[in-house]
Design a protein around this motif. Structure first.
Motif, PDB file in Angstrom:
ATOM      1  N   ASP A   1      -1.616  11.015   3.883  1.00 53.83           N
ATOM      2  CA  ASP A   1      -0.471  10.121   4.066  1.00 53.83           C
ATOM      3  C   ASP A   1      -0.141   9.309   2.825  1.00 53.83           C
ATOM      4  O   ASP A   1       0.747   8.466   2.868  1.00 53.83           O
ATOM      5  CB  ASP A   1      -0.724   9.167   5.235  1.00 53.83           C
ATOM      6  N   HIS A   2      -0.842   9.550   1.721  1.00 53.27           N
ATOM      7  CA  HIS A   2      -0.535   8.818   0.487  1.00 53.27           C
ATOM      8  C   HIS A   2       0.846   9.232   0.001  1.00 53.27           C
ATOM      9  O   HIS A   2       1.191  10.425  -0.017  1.00 53.27           O
ATOM     10  CB  HIS A   2      -1.585   9.116  -0.583  1.00 53.27           C
TER      11      HIS A   2
ATOM     12  N   TYR B   1      -0.774   3.246   7.134  1.00 56.41           N
ATOM     13  CA  TYR B   1      -1.268   1.873   7.229  1.00 56.41           C
ATOM     14  C   TYR B   1      -0.134   0.937   7.643  1.00 56.41           C
ATOM     15  O   TYR B   1      -0.349  -0.057   8.330  1.00 56.41           O
ATOM     16  CB  TYR B   1      -1.854   1.435   5.891  1.00 56.41           C
TER      17      TYR B   1
ATOM     18  N   ILE C   1      -2.544  10.184  10.437  1.00 52.49           N
ATOM     19  CA  ILE C   1      -2.905  10.922   9.219  1.00 52.49           C
ATOM     20  C   ILE C   1      -2.988  12.419   9.523  1.00 52.49           C
ATOM     21  O   ILE C   1      -2.535  13.259   8.733  1.00 52.49           O
ATOM     22  CB  ILE C   1      -4.244  10.413   8.649  1.00 52.49           C
TER      23      ILE C   1
ATOM     24  N   VAL D   1      -7.374   0.406   3.803  1.00 51.94           N
ATOM     25  CA  VAL D   1      -6.745  -0.295   2.687  1.00 51.94           C
ATOM     26  C   VAL D   1      -7.224  -1.732   2.699  1.00 51.94           C
ATOM     27  O   VAL D   1      -7.273  -2.363   3.752  1.00 51.94           O
ATOM     28  CB  VAL D   1      -5.207  -0.237   2.824  1.00 51.94           C
TER      29      VAL D   1
ATOM     30  N   GLU E   1      -7.331  13.157  -1.924  1.00 51.18           N
ATOM     31  CA  GLU E   1      -6.468  12.041  -1.564  1.00 51.18           C
ATOM     32  C   GLU E   1      -6.082  12.170  -0.098  1.00 51.18           C
ATOM     33  O   GLU E   1      -6.026  13.274   0.447  1.00 51.18           O
ATOM     34  CB  GLU E   1      -5.214  12.021  -2.452  1.00 51.18           C
ATOM     35  N   SER E   2      -5.829  11.052   0.560  1.00 51.79           N
ATOM     36  CA  SER E   2      -5.441  11.070   1.963  1.00 51.79           C
ATOM     37  C   SER E   2      -4.062  11.710   2.121  1.00 51.79           C
ATOM     38  O   SER E   2      -3.177  11.537   1.279  1.00 51.79           O
ATOM     39  CB  SER E   2      -5.425   9.642   2.510  1.00 51.79           C
TER      40      SER E   2
ATOM     41  N   THR F   1       0.825  -1.203   0.000  1.00 53.23           N
ATOM     42  CA  THR F   1       0.000   0.000   0.000  1.00 53.23           C
ATOM     43  C   THR F   1       0.863   1.258   0.000  1.00 53.23           C
ATOM     44  O   THR F   1       1.966   1.272   0.553  1.00 53.23           O
ATOM     45  CB  THR F   1      -0.924   0.030   1.219  1.00 53.23           C
TER      46      THR F   1
ATOM     47  N   TYR G   1      -0.317   4.048   1.339  1.00 51.02           N
ATOM     48  CA  TYR G   1      -0.751   4.836   2.497  1.00 51.02           C
ATOM     49  C   TYR G   1       0.204   4.561   3.653  1.00 51.02           C
ATOM     50  O   TYR G   1       0.166   3.506   4.288  1.00 51.02           O
ATOM     51  CB  TYR G   1      -2.194   4.494   2.858  1.00 51.02           C
TER      52      TYR G   1
END
Length: 217
Positions: free
Chosen positions: A123-124, A89, A102, A209, A120-121, A84, A86
């Motif tokens: 932490d991406h 995660y 986050i 996720v 978008e998050s 992932t 992220y």
């Protein structure tokens, strides 16, 4: 995917790598041709090692039909627990700590004078890389370095599966300080156990996720 942040300062080689990586790690939607054009320009300003690594993924995306590229992306990042993008995660999984982690990313963006993206998050990895490249290199490098172990694990997982995205992670990791002995211990633990899996409340951040993209198969 449009630019999430407005450029502020001249970029070093690391910032060029982060910018190109951010564009290559975005979901291959209708904006992909323009992103590949920008990456091609960036590659011309990079030293051989980083340029050759990023060029591999650039070539894959440029030579692959859109449906196949989208399917590859979903299979790799959206459906893989150990691949992932992220970052929280990896450190918090589906636990109550993830919302707080986050928020720490979002707070870092606000301290630098920009708002977290709404599409978008925070932490991406592609968001963190673009922030580091175009807004605040020091703060962005700090976020990346703090997640060095997840990045190393992600890089290893992608390389092990022969993913065309592995060179991008390799180039990003090469911009960060060497892993410490403590990092190595954490990496071994994470390799054995994987991300935490306790599913408890994450509000107000409900993204988990693997997310499912509309139209993805």
């Amino acid at each position: 995917m449009t630019s999430l942040f407005r450029r502020r300062r001249d970029r070093t080689d690391d910032r060029l790598v982060w910018h190109a990586a951010a564009l290559l790690l975005a979901y291959p939607d209708d904006g992909l041709p323009e992103r590949l054009r920008v990456v091609a320009e960036i590659l011309g300003h990079l030293p051989h090692g980083a340029r050759d690594a990023l060029a591999q993924t650039h070539r894959f995306l440029g030579e692959t039909d859109p449906y196949t590229a989208a399917a590859e992306y979903v299979d790799t990042f959206d459906l893989g627990r150990r691949t992932t993008l992220y970052l929280t995660y990896w450190t918090a999984g589906d636990t109550r700590n993830r919302g707080r982690e986050i928020l720490a990313f979002a707070d870092a963006y606000r301290r630098a004078g920009v708002e977290p993206p709404r599409d978008e998050s925070a932490d991406h990895l592609s968001v963190v890389l673009e922030f580091a490249a175009l807004v605040d290199a020091a703060a962005g490098a700090g976020l990346l370095s703090a997640h060095r172990v997840p990045l190393d694990m992600l890089c290893a997982a992608l390389a092990g599966s022969g993913s065309p995205y592995a060179p991008v992670l390799g180039a990003v990791c090469a911009t960060l300080p060497a892993a410490s002995d403590q990092d190595a211990v954490r990496a071994r633990q994470l390799a054995t156990a994987g991300p935490p899996a306790e599913a408890v409340g994450l509000e107000p951040f409900t993204l988990t996720v693997p997310p499912r993209r509309d139209g993805a198969h």
